[in-house]
Design a protein around this motif. Structure first.
Motif, PDB file in Angstrom:
ATOM      1  N   LYS A   4      33.933  28.738  33.056  1.00 53.53           N
ATOM      2  CA  LYS A   4      34.561  28.529  34.362  1.00 53.53           C
ATOM      3  C   LYS A   4      36.086  28.517  34.236  1.00 53.53           C
ATOM      4  O   LYS A   4      36.779  29.089  35.067  1.00 53.53           O
ATOM      5  N   ALA A   5      36.586  27.870  33.208  1.00 56.66           N
ATOM      6  CA  ALA A   5      38.033  27.803  33.018  1.00 56.66           C
ATOM      7  C   ALA A   5      38.608  29.186  32.721  1.00 56.66           C
ATOM      8  O   ALA A   5      39.668  29.547  33.228  1.00 56.66           O
ATOM      9  N   LYS A  10      41.681  33.708  34.594  1.00 59.47           N
ATOM     10  CA  LYS A  10      41.774  35.161  34.744  1.00 59.47           C
ATOM     11  C   LYS A  10      42.026  35.529  36.204  1.00 59.47           C
ATOM     12  O   LYS A  10      42.854  36.396  36.481  1.00 59.47           O
ATOM     13  N   GLN A  11      41.361  34.866  37.132  1.00 62.35           N
ATOM     14  CA  GLN A  11      41.567  35.147  38.547  1.00 62.35           C
ATOM     15  C   GLN A  11      42.983  34.780  38.978  1.00 62.35           C
ATOM     16  O   GLN A  11      43.601  35.481  39.772  1.00 62.35           O
ATOM     17  N   ALA A  12      43.516  33.679  38.440  1.00 60.44           N
ATOM     18  CA  ALA A  12      44.879  33.269  38.772  1.00 60.44           C
ATOM     19  C   ALA A  12      45.884  34.281  38.238  1.00 60.44           C
ATOM     20  O   ALA A  12      46.866  34.598  38.903  1.00 60.44           O
ATOM     21  N   ILE A  13      45.640  34.783  37.039  1.00 54.10           N
ATOM     22  CA  ILE A  13      46.532  35.771  36.440  1.00 54.10           C
ATOM     23  C   ILE A  13      46.479  37.070  37.235  1.00 54.10           C
ATOM     24  O   ILE A  13      47.507  37.680  37.504  1.00 54.10           O
ATOM     25  N   ILE A  14      45.290  37.485  37.622  1.00 58.00           N
ATOM     26  CA  ILE A  14      45.136  38.736  38.353  1.00 58.00           C
ATOM     27  C   ILE A  14      45.803  38.631  39.728  1.00 58.00           C
ATOM     28  O   ILE A  14      46.382  39.592  40.214  1.00 58.00           O
TER      29      ILE A  14
END
Length: 60
Positions: A4-5, A10-14
């Protein structure tokens, strides 16, 4: 780092609009240090610190 982390990071970076220079730098340090590019981006962002408003305000 759990699944989950990793996914959340990864979603925050994208979601961040990063320029090619920062992505290239992150990829270089990721290969050099043996970490993921996402971790390298987080380290680079932490090292740059928060951005101050362009209105001439200083910290403190």
């Amino acid at each position: 780092m759990g699944k989950k982390a990793k996914h959340k990071a990864k979603q925050a970076i994208i979601a961040l609009p990063l320029d090619d220079e920062v992505q290239t730098e992150a990829a270089y340090y990721a290969r050099l240090c043996g970490i993921t590019p996402e971790e390298a981006l987080r380290i680079i962002e932490a090292a740059n610190g928060p951005k101050w408003p362009s209105e001439g305000l200083t910290p403190g």
